[in-house]
Design an enzyme around this catalytic site. Structure first.
Site, PDB file in Angstrom:
ATOM      1  N   HIS A   6       0.831  -1.208   0.000  1.00 31.03           N
ATOM      2  CA  HIS A   6       0.000   0.000   0.000  1.00 31.03           C
ATOM      3  C   HIS A   6       0.864   1.256   0.000  1.00 31.03           C
ATOM      4  O   HIS A   6       0.636   2.181  -0.789  1.00 31.03           O
ATOM      5  CB  HIS A   6      -0.919   0.026   1.219  1.00 31.03           C
ATOM      6  CG  HIS A   6      -1.559   1.361   1.451  1.00 31.03           C
ATOM      7  ND1 HIS A   6      -2.704   1.760   0.801  1.00 31.03           N
ATOM      8  CD2 HIS A   6      -1.194   2.413   2.237  1.00 31.03           C
ATOM      9  CE1 HIS A   6      -3.021   2.997   1.171  1.00 31.03           C
ATOM     10  NE2 HIS A   6      -2.120   3.414   2.043  1.00 31.03           N
ATOM     11  N   HIS A  23       1.383   5.272  -2.499  1.00 32.68           N
ATOM     12  CA  HIS A  23       1.784   6.637  -2.144  1.00 32.68           C
ATOM     13  C   HIS A  23       2.999   7.167  -2.892  1.00 32.68           C
ATOM     14  O   HIS A  23       3.044   8.341  -3.260  1.00 32.68           O
ATOM     15  CB  HIS A  23       2.094   6.706  -0.638  1.00 32.68           C
ATOM     16  CG  HIS A  23       0.893   6.739   0.242  1.00 32.68           C
ATOM     17  ND1 HIS A  23       0.089   7.846   0.350  1.00 32.68           N
ATOM     18  CD2 HIS A  23       0.365   5.802   1.066  1.00 32.68           C
ATOM     19  CE1 HIS A  23      -0.890   7.598   1.211  1.00 32.68           C
ATOM     20  NE2 HIS A  23      -0.749   6.361   1.656  1.00 32.68           N
ATOM     21  N   GLU A  50      -5.385   9.804   0.503  1.00 35.93           N
ATOM     22  CA  GLU A  50      -5.767   8.389   0.515  1.00 35.93           C
ATOM     23  C   GLU A  50      -6.878   8.056  -0.484  1.00 35.93           C
ATOM     24  O   GLU A  50      -6.814   7.037  -1.164  1.00 35.93           O
ATOM     25  CB  GLU A  50      -6.219   7.968   1.919  1.00 35.93           C
ATOM     26  CG  GLU A  50      -5.099   7.827   2.923  1.00 35.93           C
ATOM     27  CD  GLU A  50      -4.197   6.620   2.682  1.00 35.93           C
ATOM     28  OE1 GLU A  50      -4.467   5.829   1.757  1.00 35.93           O
ATOM     29  OE2 GLU A  50      -3.202   6.483   3.416  1.00 35.93           O
ATOM     30  N   SER A  97      -4.199   1.375  -4.608  1.00 33.71           N
ATOM     31  CA  SER A  97      -3.627   0.105  -4.161  1.00 33.71           C
ATOM     32  C   SER A  97      -4.677  -0.970  -3.939  1.00 33.71           C
ATOM     33  O   SER A  97      -4.353  -2.074  -3.502  1.00 33.71           O
ATOM     34  CB  SER A  97      -2.821   0.317  -2.872  1.00 33.71           C
ATOM     35  OG  SER A  97      -3.664   0.792  -1.826  1.00 33.71           O
TER      36      SER A  97
END
Length: 295
Positions: free
Chosen positions: A140, A145, A186, A205
């Site tokens: 993730h 990110h 996010e 993700s």
């Protein structure tokens, strides 16, 4: 001083990660030798599956930056070494990845971001958690990110968020500011020439949420507006019921320029909204000019 783990949301599940490895700032060294062949295989399969889903769903900037992780999707066979990624990331935007054992408290988290140091969890999910995991793991954090940290405008926004987070902590406003992180970094959506695209790591993700966020008729999608976003609670165990859209990363950066103190004061007098709530009449008109995140 003993470093304590962080519990995710209201969960009573034991925290993941070995916090005995962490220093006072919650960072540690990536224990690369600890990864098993199964760990590397899990990461490679996750990477290949997710990369194949990106066209038409992920934003242009993310797709362009993904190779900066150092491997072509068809050739991924291992978890990257953070120091190798850091060589490219430092040249691109001055950011660095730092290893953490898992979730970390607000102040260390904000401090790292304000220093252009992005915390990346180094453990990876088990094969049984292949399709869904509650806590952020190395897949993730790295896949979701890190690619956009190669984009200068987005990278500057993340640093500004960290600077603003330290101020929000002092003002007792971390809950409000955490919703901005959730609905942008996010779970943010962006309008591009090809239509609606994802830029949030939690979407990028997740194979299921990527399709849900961009294509499903079920969630409501609203233009990003600070008051509305910061009043909206979010879900940690299901797909989001509400997403917020931007038109560009520059818009996102500009929206968070200045001092948020007056905004926090207004929000204390306004009701919170459920994650799926449709608001027909906001408490007051949106401000003509938005306050900013960092003083």
């Amino acid at each position: 001083m003993a470093i304590e783990p962080v519990v995710y949301g209201a969960s009573d599940r034991p925290p993941r990660g070995d916090y005995s490895r962490a220093g006072a700032d919650y960072t540690c060294t990536q224990d690369y030798a600890a990864y098993t062949a199964q760990d590397h295989d899990t990461y490679a399969r996750l990477f290949r599956r997710q990369a194949a889903l990106l066209p038409g769903l992920a934003c242009d900037e993310f797709i362009a930056a993904l190779p900066s992780l150092g491997q072509h999707p068809d050739e991924v066979d291992r978890i990257p070494r953070f120091d190798e990624v850091n060589e490219r990331l430092m040249r691109a935007t001055g950011w660095q990845l730092v290893t953490v054992p898992g979730l970390i408290p607000e102040v260390p988290f904000f401090t790292l971001l304000s220093q252009r140091r992005f915390p990346v969890t180094d453990w990876i999910r088990s094969p049984a958690e292949f399709d869904y995991i509650v806590e952020p793991d190395v897949f993730h954090d790295l896949f979701g990110h890190v690619p956009l940290l190669f984009n200068p405008v987005f990278a500057d926004y993340v640093q500004r968020y960290g600077q603003g987070g330290l101020k929000a902590h002092a003002l007792g406003a971390c809950e409000q500011l955490s919703r901005l992180y959730w609905y942008t970094i996010e779970f943010g959506l962006i309008r591009q020439h090809g239509g609606l695209r994802a830029y949030g790591a939690g979407i990028l993700s997740s194979s299921g949420e990527l399709r849900h966020a961009v294509q499903s008729p079920e969630p409501q999608r609203l233009p990003l507006q600070l008051e509305r976003t910061m009043r909206t609670r979010y879900k940690i165990d299901t797909y989001q019921a509400t997403y917020f859209e931007i038109d560009s990363f520059q818009q996102l950066f500009d929206l968070t320029e200045g001092d948020f103190t007056p905004l926090y004061e207004r929000l204390r007098g306004w009701p919170e909204l459920a994650a799926d709530e449709v608001e027909t009449a906001p408490p007051s008109p949106a401000p003509v000019s938005a306050p900013a995140l960092a003083a």
